[in-house]
Design a protein around this motif. Sequence first.
Motif, short mmCIF file in Angstrom:
data_model
loop_
_atom_site.label_atom_id
_atom_site.label_comp_id
_atom_site.label_asym_id
_atom_site.label_seq_id
_atom_site.Cartn_x
_atom_site.Cartn_y
_atom_site.Cartn_z
N PHE A 22 46.40 8.53 -12.91
CA PHE A 22 46.34 9.27 -12.09
C PHE A 22 44.69 9.65 -12.05
O PHE A 22 44.22 9.15 -12.84
CB PHE A 22 47.04 10.41 -12.98
N THR B 55 42.61 12.26 -12.19
CA THR B 55 41.44 12.40 -13.28
C THR B 55 41.50 11.96 -14.78
O THR B 55 41.10 11.81 -15.48
CB THR B 55 42.01 14.61 -14.10
N ARG C 269 55.72 14.96 -15.92
CA ARG C 269 56.93 14.74 -15.16
C ARG C 269 57.89 14.36 -16.19
O ARG C 269 59.01 13.57 -15.33
CB ARG C 269 57.23 14.25 -13.99
C1 PLP Z 1 50.13 12.26 -13.64
C2 PLP Z 1 49.11 12.89 -13.69
N1 PLP Z 1 48.33 13.43 -14.96
C3 PLP Z 1 47.46 14.11 -15.77
C4 PLP Z 1 47.18 15.79 -14.35
C5 PLP Z 1 46.06 16.08 -14.98
O1 PLP Z 1 46.96 17.77 -15.26
P1 PLP Z 1 46.48 19.40 -14.72
O2 PLP Z 1 46.31 18.85 -13.31
O3 PLP Z 1 46.80 20.07 -15.54
O4 PLP Z 1 44.68 18.96 -15.30
C6 PLP Z 1 47.78 15.05 -13.86
C7 PLP Z 1 47.96 16.67 -12.99
O5 PLP Z 1 48.40 16.40 -11.27
C8 PLP Z 1 48.87 14.53 -13.25
O6 PLP Z 1 49.71 14.20 -12.41
#
Ligand code: PLP
Length: 467
Positions: free
Chosen positions: A123, A125, A216
Motif C-alpha cells: 500500500f 504508506t 481488511r
Molecule cells: C492496505 C493498507 N495498509 C496500510 C494502510 C495505512 O493505514 P492508516 O491510514 O490507518 O495509516 C492502509 C490505509 O488505507 C491500507 O489500506
Amino acid sequence: MRFPAEPFRIKVVEPLRRVERSERERLIREAGLNIFAVPADSIYVDLLTDSGTSAMSDRQWAALMMGDESYAGSRNFYHFEAAVRAIFGYRHVIPTHQGRVAENLLFSTILKPGDVVPNNIHFDTTRANVEHQKAEAVDLVIDEGLDPRADHPFKGNLDPAKLERVLRDQAGKVPLVMLTITNNSGGGQPVSMANVRAVREVCQRHRVPLIFDACRFAENCWFIQQREPGYANKRVGDIARELFTLGDGCTMSAKKDGLVNIGGFLALNDADWTERITNLLILIEGFPTYGGLAGRDLEAMARGLEEVLDEDYLTFRINQVAHLGARLDEAGVPIVKPVGGHAVYIDAKRMLPHIPQSQYPGQALVVALYREFGVRAVEVGGLMFGHIDPTTGQMVWPALELVRLAVPRRVYTTEHMRYVADSVIQLHRERDRLRGLRIVHEAPVLRHFTARLEELEGAAVAGAATR
Ligand SMILES: Cc1ncc(COP(=O)(O)O)c(C=O)c1O
C-alpha cells in the motif's frame, strides 16, 4: 440485479449537502484538480476511502462513555488487548493511532538501508515507510493480480516462486516479508489460505518472519469462506484465527476492519522486536497502554473487532460493493474483476484509451466524477505511484491505472450506490470528451495527497448540463 438490503436500521442521521455544478467546478479548480483538497461538506457521496469512515454501532458509541482515561493501565487497554489476542493470537499488542504508525515503528526498528521488503503489493504508506528507511519495497503479486481482466478467485496472492527468487538472490537483506490482506492497491483482492501457507513455507525455509498488513482481514477471511474449498462450513472468525497462526505478527489500521474512525495496532510474537518498538512508541506515540489513543477509542476498537466478524454484516458489506460493480459491468464500464472486498476499481486505461498514462487518465476521471455528479473517488495509478527511478532517472509508471470507489462501512444506502452507478455510467457514455492533465506542483513523497494539476490545452469537459 437486486441490491442487498442493509442488516441494520438508521438511528442517527447526518444531513448531506448538495452543491450546484458551478460551485463544484469552482471548488475543484481551487483545489488544483486534487480531490483531497475539496472540502468534504461539498461532496454528495464520498467514496474517497473506506478508511476511518465507518459508522460505529450503538454498542460502540456506548463504549465511548466507558472510557478509562488513566495514563497507565486503562481497563480499556486490557479489553482491547484481549480482543486482539482472541482473533490474531499474537503475544504482544502495541496500540497506535493508525496503521502507518504501526508500519513506521516496525520498519524504523527492523530495516537497514539497502534492505528489501517483499509484499504482494505494498500500500502507498507501506511503500513510503519502507523507502523512508532507504530500503526497497518489491511487489510480488501473482501475474493475474496485475491483469484487471483476469478472473481469479484470489488475485491478491503473492507468487511463492517470485518470493523464492528474491529471498535467494537477496539473501541476508530481507528482514521480513509482508502480506497485505486484502490487497488494496491491487483492487481489494483477497489472498487464499493455501497461498498464505505456501508463502509461510518459503519464509520458514529462509528463516524470514511473515508479517500481515491486516487492515481488511475480516473481508479477506469472508472471501476464503465463500471461495476456497474446505472453508464453506467454517466461521469467519475461525478462519481468521487459522490464518494468523501462519504469521509472526501484523500491522493493522483499525480504521478499516476495526470499524472505528481512528485506531490501529502492531501485534507481534517476537519479544526483542516488541521491546525495541515499545521504546520508540513511548518516544513518538505514548505510553504502551494507550499508544496515541484515548481509552474510549481503545474500547470502541475492541468492540469493532468483535462486530466485524458478524457474518450478516460481512455478507451485506461485500455484496453491496459487488452489486455496485455488477451494475457498472452490465453497462460496459471496464472494472477490475472479480470485484474486491471494499471497493470497485474502474480500469481508467481501458475506459479512456485516448488519454496516455503520462496524462493521468485516472485523475481526469476522478475530477469529472466530482465536477459532474458530486461523487468523490480516488486515483490509484500514475499520480499515486508514478516515480522517477533513482538509478536510471527514468519515469516509472505503475502497471495499473485505476479509479477506486471505496465504500465506507455501514454508511451509505443502496440508493446512494445506485446514484453512484448511474453517475459513472453517464460519464462512461461521454468518455470521449475527457482530456488529460499535467502536474504543476508535487511533493517529494506521497505526491497524490498534495499535488496540483491542470487540464491540458483544448480540454473538453464531459456533461455540460447542470446536475
Ligand atoms: C492496505 C493498507 N495498509 C496500510 C494502510 C495505512 O493505514 P492508516 O491510514 O490507518 O495509516 C492502509 C490505509 O488505507 C491500507 O489500506
